[in-house]
Design a protein around this motif. Structure first.
Motif, PDB file in Angstrom:
ATOM      1  N   SER A 131     -20.534   5.704 -27.094  1.00  0.00           N
ATOM      2  CA  SER A 131     -20.080   6.702 -26.124  1.00  0.00           C
ATOM      3  C   SER A 131     -18.665   6.403 -25.624  1.00  0.00           C
ATOM      4  O   SER A 131     -18.160   5.280 -25.769  1.00  0.00           O
ATOM      5  CB  SER A 131     -21.058   6.752 -24.942  1.00  0.00           C
ATOM      6  OG  SER A 131     -21.169   5.489 -24.330  1.00  0.00           O
ATOM      7  N   PRO A 132     -17.984   7.379 -25.026  1.00  0.00           N
ATOM      8  CA  PRO A 132     -16.592   7.205 -24.580  1.00  0.00           C
ATOM      9  C   PRO A 132     -16.425   6.037 -23.618  1.00  0.00           C
ATOM     10  O   PRO A 132     -17.206   5.861 -22.677  1.00  0.00           O
ATOM     11  CB  PRO A 132     -16.286   8.536 -23.888  1.00  0.00           C
ATOM     12  CG  PRO A 132     -17.197   9.526 -24.545  1.00  0.00           C
ATOM     13  CD  PRO A 132     -18.458   8.759 -24.815  1.00  0.00           C
ATOM     14  N   HIS A 237     -18.646  -6.762 -13.225  1.00  0.00           N
ATOM     15  CA  HIS A 237     -18.745  -5.308 -13.108  1.00  0.00           C
ATOM     16  C   HIS A 237     -19.785  -4.774 -14.085  1.00  0.00           C
ATOM     17  O   HIS A 237     -20.621  -3.929 -13.729  1.00  0.00           O
ATOM     18  CB  HIS A 237     -17.375  -4.689 -13.393  1.00  0.00           C
ATOM     19  CG  HIS A 237     -17.392  -3.193 -13.483  1.00  0.00           C
ATOM     20  ND1 HIS A 237     -17.398  -2.377 -12.369  1.00  0.00           N
ATOM     21  CD2 HIS A 237     -17.412  -2.360 -14.570  1.00  0.00           C
ATOM     22  CE1 HIS A 237     -17.423  -1.108 -12.755  1.00  0.00           C
ATOM     23  NE2 HIS A 237     -17.431  -1.070 -14.072  1.00  0.00           N
ATOM     24  N   LEU A 238     -19.766  -5.291 -15.304  1.00  0.00           N
ATOM     25  CA  LEU A 238     -20.706  -4.861 -16.337  1.00  0.00           C
ATOM     26  C   LEU A 238     -22.142  -5.193 -15.929  1.00  0.00           C
ATOM     27  O   LEU A 238     -23.058  -4.385 -16.097  1.00  0.00           O
ATOM     28  CB  LEU A 238     -20.341  -5.548 -17.656  1.00  0.00           C
ATOM     29  CG  LEU A 238     -20.834  -4.936 -18.959  1.00  0.00           C
ATOM     30  CD1 LEU A 238     -20.282  -3.530 -19.132  1.00  0.00           C
ATOM     31  CD2 LEU A 238     -20.419  -5.814 -20.130  1.00  0.00           C
ATOM     32  N   ALA A 239     -22.327  -6.380 -15.381  1.00  0.00           N
ATOM     33  CA  ALA A 239     -23.670  -6.828 -14.999  1.00  0.00           C
ATOM     34  C   ALA A 239     -24.194  -6.109 -13.763  1.00  0.00           C
ATOM     35  O   ALA A 239     -25.407  -6.031 -13.552  1.00  0.00           O
ATOM     36  CB  ALA A 239     -23.665  -8.338 -14.764  1.00  0.00           C
ATOM     37  N   SER A 240     -23.285  -5.574 -12.949  1.00  0.00           N
ATOM     38  CA  SER A 240     -23.676  -4.958 -11.678  1.00  0.00           C
ATOM     39  C   SER A 240     -24.388  -3.623 -11.855  1.00  0.00           C
ATOM     40  O   SER A 240     -25.079  -3.144 -10.959  1.00  0.00           O
ATOM     41  CB  SER A 240     -22.443  -4.743 -10.797  1.00  0.00           C
ATOM     42  OG  SER A 240     -21.637  -3.681 -11.303  1.00  0.00           O
ATOM     43  N   ARG A 244     -19.095   3.336 -13.009  1.00  0.00           N
ATOM     44  CA  ARG A 244     -17.685   3.712 -13.089  1.00  0.00           C
ATOM     45  C   ARG A 244     -16.980   2.901 -14.166  1.00  0.00           C
ATOM     46  O   ARG A 244     -17.274   1.715 -14.346  1.00  0.00           O
ATOM     47  CB  ARG A 244     -16.986   3.447 -11.751  1.00  0.00           C
ATOM     48  CG  ARG A 244     -17.422   4.318 -10.601  1.00  0.00           C
ATOM     49  CD  ARG A 244     -16.721   3.880  -9.321  1.00  0.00           C
ATOM     50  NE  ARG A 244     -17.076   2.503  -8.962  1.00  0.00           N
ATOM     51  CZ  ARG A 244     -16.432   1.774  -8.045  1.00  0.00           C
ATOM     52  NH1 ARG A 244     -15.370   2.285  -7.433  1.00  0.00           N
ATOM     53  NH2 ARG A 244     -16.838   0.542  -7.775  1.00  0.00           N
ATOM     54  N   PRO A 245     -16.040   3.520 -14.891  1.00  0.00           N
ATOM     55  CA  PRO A 245     -15.224   2.726 -15.809  1.00  0.00           C
ATOM     56  C   PRO A 245     -14.507   1.619 -15.041  1.00  0.00           C
ATOM     57  O   PRO A 245     -14.049   1.824 -13.903  1.00  0.00           O
ATOM     58  CB  PRO A 245     -14.225   3.744 -16.365  1.00  0.00           C
ATOM     59  CG  PRO A 245     -14.908   5.067 -16.213  1.00  0.00           C
ATOM     60  CD  PRO A 245     -15.710   4.951 -14.944  1.00  0.00           C
ATOM     61  N   ILE A 247     -11.592   0.347 -15.302  1.00  0.00           N
ATOM     62  CA  ILE A 247     -10.211   0.630 -14.916  1.00  0.00           C
ATOM     63  C   ILE A 247     -10.152   1.451 -13.631  1.00  0.00           C
ATOM     64  O   ILE A 247      -9.206   1.299 -12.839  1.00  0.00           O
ATOM     65  CB  ILE A 247      -9.452   1.348 -16.062  1.00  0.00           C
ATOM     66  CG1 ILE A 247      -7.963   1.454 -15.760  1.00  0.00           C
ATOM     67  CG2 ILE A 247     -10.061   2.696 -16.356  1.00  0.00           C
ATOM     68  CD1 ILE A 247      -7.249   0.142 -15.641  1.00  0.00           C
ATOM     69  N   GLU A 248     -11.156   2.286 -13.379  1.00  0.00           N
ATOM     70  CA  GLU A 248     -11.156   3.087 -12.160  1.00  0.00           C
ATOM     71  C   GLU A 248     -11.314   2.217 -10.921  1.00  0.00           C
ATOM     72  O   GLU A 248     -10.848   2.580  -9.839  1.00  0.00           O
ATOM     73  CB  GLU A 248     -12.256   4.148 -12.210  1.00  0.00           C
ATOM     74  CG  GLU A 248     -11.956   5.295 -13.162  1.00  0.00           C
ATOM     75  CD  GLU A 248     -12.973   6.406 -13.059  1.00  0.00           C
ATOM     76  OE1 GLU A 248     -13.807   6.376 -12.106  1.00  0.00           O
ATOM     77  OE2 GLU A 248     -12.950   7.310 -13.916  1.00  0.00           O
ATOM     78  N   THR A 249     -11.955   1.087 -11.043  1.00  0.00           N
ATOM     79  CA  THR A 249     -12.124   0.184  -9.903  1.00  0.00           C
ATOM     80  C   THR A 249     -10.847  -0.599  -9.627  1.00  0.00           C
ATOM     81  O   THR A 249     -10.740  -1.229  -8.563  1.00  0.00           O
ATOM     82  CB  THR A 249     -13.279  -0.800 -10.150  1.00  0.00           C
ATOM     83  OG1 THR A 249     -12.895  -1.757 -11.170  1.00  0.00           O
ATOM     84  CG2 THR A 249     -14.539  -0.076 -10.595  1.00  0.00           C
ATOM     85  N   LEU A 250      -9.889  -0.551 -10.552  1.00  0.00           N
ATOM     86  CA  LEU A 250      -8.649  -1.321 -10.397  1.00  0.00           C
ATOM     87  C   LEU A 250      -7.485  -0.481  -9.909  1.00  0.00           C
ATOM     88  O   LEU A 250      -6.512  -1.016  -9.386  1.00  0.00           O
ATOM     89  CB  LEU A 250      -8.277  -1.966 -11.734  1.00  0.00           C
ATOM     90  CG  LEU A 250      -9.338  -2.846 -12.398  1.00  0.00           C
ATOM     91  CD1 LEU A 250      -8.819  -3.406 -13.709  1.00  0.00           C
ATOM     92  CD2 LEU A 250      -9.789  -3.967 -11.471  1.00  0.00           C
ATOM     93  N   ARG A 251      -7.577   0.839 -10.106  1.00  0.00           N
ATOM     94  CA  ARG A 251      -6.489   1.715  -9.683  1.00  0.00           C
ATOM     95  C   ARG A 251      -6.484   1.870  -8.174  1.00  0.00           C
ATOM     96  O   ARG A 251      -7.524   2.122  -7.559  1.00  0.00           O
ATOM     97  CB  ARG A 251      -6.613   3.068 -10.359  1.00  0.00           C
ATOM     98  CG  ARG A 251      -6.371   3.029 -11.857  1.00  0.00           C
ATOM     99  CD  ARG A 251      -6.633   4.374 -12.519  1.00  0.00           C
ATOM    100  NE  ARG A 251      -6.380   4.326 -13.961  1.00  0.00           N
ATOM    101  CZ  ARG A 251      -7.076   4.980 -14.855  1.00  0.00           C
ATOM    102  NH1 ARG A 251      -8.086   5.750 -14.484  1.00  0.00           N
ATOM    103  NH2 ARG A 251      -6.772   4.879 -16.146  1.00  0.00           N
TER     104      ARG A 251
END
Length: 257
Positions: A131-132, A237-240, A244-245, A247-251
């Protein structure tokens, strides 16, 4: 680099009996070697993750079957890493930074191989594919056995990336978007292989050290538009289960700045 031999070695792993592959099965994203069968968003794949640098630290954990797997894939990982170092230096120059900017950090960083196997269609409601998503890495060097890679264009439509025999695709990852302060954008992509043919891809993800913070280079812009983060932050982040992608948590949004 004998790309065909590396593909054959990887394909033979996925052809092993299920009980052998499942010895490596894990849902733990922090495992340095793990195998999974995954169905997400109507797409299915089998994948094997191998930490590959420093190679001497991880090689003994890699699969012992098929025969010579460690030798062939270890050589592949080493050669692709050499290429990635050259690519990273060239990318730094395009940002008007020195080609040696973060060179030592990159050379001492983490390399992860993500090997994906997509089987021909067997069920009408499940499509082989991925998936994307965008990659967490600075750069990803991708080798694929057949067509199927698609990237999203500015207008929002998907475009197939032609597969040129003997070539790699190089994808910008989330951490390069951060490092460049948005001058490079991480590539939103997906895998949609043919339903009638099996497909294999080998993605080599290149990052800085596990706990090394990637943040916008101060030489590019006075005001950073991204939070600093590390590879471990991505794994957390992956384990949580956060959907959300990364990168969105970093912008950093205008409201936050």
């Amino acid at each position: 680099m004998k790309l065909a031999a590396d593909m054959v070695a990887s394909m033979k792993f996925f052809e092993l009996p299920p009980e052998i592959k499942e010895e490596l099965f894990s849902d733990d994203v922090n495992k340095v070697v793990r195998f999974r069968k995954e169905e997400v968003g109507g797409y299915s794949r089998d994948f094997l993750k191998l930490y590959a640098h420093p190679l001497h630290q991880f090689l003994s954990s890699w699969p012992t079957l098929p025969l010579l797997y460690r030798k062939k894939m270890g050589l592949y990982a080493t050669e692709v890493r050499k290429l990635s170092i050259q690519l990273f230096g060239a990318i730094m120059e395009t940002l008007h930074l020195s080609e040696t900017h973060l060179k030592q950090n990159f050379e001492q960083g983490i390399q992860i191989l993500g090997i994906n196997s997509f089987s021909p269609c067997s069920r009408s409601n499940i499509t082989p594919g991925l998936s994307p998503h965008s990659d967490h890495s600075l750069i990803t060097v991708l080798l694929q056995s057949g067509p199927g890679l698609e990237v999203i264009e500015c207008g929002g439509s998907w475009k197939n990336v032609p597969r040129l025999k003997g070539s790699f695709q190089v994808l910008v990852g989330d951490h390069l978007e951060v490092l460049s302060n948005g001058l490079y954008k991480s590539v939103l992509h997906r895998a949609i292989p043919s339903c009638s043919d099996a497909r294999l891809s080998i993605a080599s993800f290149h990052s800085l050290g596990m706990d090394e913070i990637v943040e916008p280079s101060g030489e590019l812009e006075n005001e950073g538009r991204y939070r600093g983060s590390s590879l471990r932050d991505f794994l957390n982040h992956l384990a949580s289960g956060d959907t959300r992608p990364f990168i969105e948590t970093l912008r950093i949004t205008q409201m936050e700045s």
